[in-house]
Design a protein around this motif. Structure first.
Motif, short mmCIF file in Angstrom:
data_model
loop_
_atom_site.label_atom_id
_atom_site.label_comp_id
_atom_site.label_asym_id
_atom_site.label_seq_id
_atom_site.Cartn_x
_atom_site.Cartn_y
_atom_site.Cartn_z
N UNK A 37 0.84 -1.19 0.00
CA UNK A 37 0.00 0.00 0.00
C UNK A 37 0.88 1.25 0.00
N UNK A 38 0.59 2.13 -0.91
CA UNK A 38 1.32 3.38 -0.98
C UNK A 38 0.46 4.56 -0.53
N UNK A 39 1.10 5.53 0.10
CA UNK A 39 0.48 6.83 0.34
C UNK A 39 1.10 7.81 -0.65
N UNK A 40 0.27 8.68 -1.14
CA UNK A 40 0.67 9.66 -2.13
C UNK A 40 0.12 11.02 -1.72
N UNK A 41 0.67 12.05 -2.29
CA UNK A 41 0.10 13.37 -2.06
C UNK A 41 0.28 14.23 -3.29
N UNK A 42 -0.62 15.18 -3.43
CA UNK A 42 -0.55 16.10 -4.57
C UNK A 42 -0.79 17.50 -4.08
N UNK A 43 0.25 18.30 -4.18
CA UNK A 43 0.14 19.70 -3.80
C UNK A 43 -0.37 20.51 -4.99
N UNK A 44 -0.95 21.67 -4.74
CA UNK A 44 -1.49 22.48 -5.84
C UNK A 44 -0.43 22.75 -6.90
N UNK A 45 -0.77 22.48 -8.14
CA UNK A 45 0.14 22.75 -9.24
C UNK A 45 1.27 21.76 -9.40
N UNK A 82 4.55 9.80 -4.65
CA UNK A 82 4.49 8.78 -3.62
C UNK A 82 5.34 9.19 -2.44
N UNK A 83 4.85 8.97 -1.24
CA UNK A 83 5.61 9.32 -0.05
C UNK A 83 5.94 8.11 0.83
N UNK A 84 5.23 7.02 0.62
CA UNK A 84 5.54 5.83 1.40
C UNK A 84 5.04 4.59 0.67
N UNK A 138 9.98 5.21 3.18
CA UNK A 138 9.53 6.60 3.20
C UNK A 138 10.47 7.45 2.34
N UNK A 139 9.90 8.41 1.68
CA UNK A 139 10.75 9.37 0.97
C UNK A 139 11.42 10.27 2.00
N UNK A 140 12.51 10.86 1.62
CA UNK A 140 13.29 11.65 2.56
C UNK A 140 12.50 12.80 3.19
N UNK A 141 11.61 13.39 2.42
CA UNK A 141 10.90 14.57 2.91
C UNK A 141 9.98 14.28 4.09
N UNK A 142 9.61 13.01 4.29
CA UNK A 142 8.71 12.67 5.40
C UNK A 142 9.34 11.72 6.40
#
Length: 119
Positions: free
Chosen positions: A34-42, A47-49, A60-64
């Motif tokens: 299972x992956x978590x993803x995020x989408x910021x405006x623009x 994928x973050x995990x 986990x990606x480095x940013x999180x």
């Protein structure tokens, strides 16, 4: 049919914490990473995990890394994303999927859940 329902997103102050949930159905939950993803405006959805179906280990990606923690409850077909020490750059719509990259998921994305982090 794969169904994904994300919830738990709200407006929070920087440094705060949130726990997101992802309730899944329509596939054999135990068999999929299972992956978590995020989408910021623009921006593109990222994928973050990625949480393994076999041993529950999560990448986990480095940013999180060090701030976010994923847990999964196979009995409930649910995955959680605990987010601590939130930063304004974490502001995004958060999604989950039975895949670890956007290109590997061919189903319909859920509606996502909006997380807004204010200074």
């Amino acid at each position: 049919e794969v169904q994904l329902v994300e919830s738990g997103g709200v407006l929070v102050q920087a440094g705060g914490s949130l726990r997101l949930s992802c309730a899944a159905s329509g596939f054999t939950f135990d068999d999929y990473a299972i992956g978590w993803f995020r989408q910021a405006p623009g921006k593109r959805r990222e994928g973050i995990s990625c949480t393994s179906s076999k041993d529950g280990n999560t990448f986990y990606v480095d940013s999180v890394k060090g701030r976010f923690t994923v847990s999964r409850d196979n009995a409930k077909n649910t995955v959680y994303l605990q987010m601590n020490n939130l930063k304004p750059e974490d502001t995004a719509v958060y999604y989950c999927a039975p895949a670890c990259t956007t290109s590997r998921f061919r189903g319909s994305w859920g509606q996502g859940t909006q997380v807004t982090v204010e200074e």
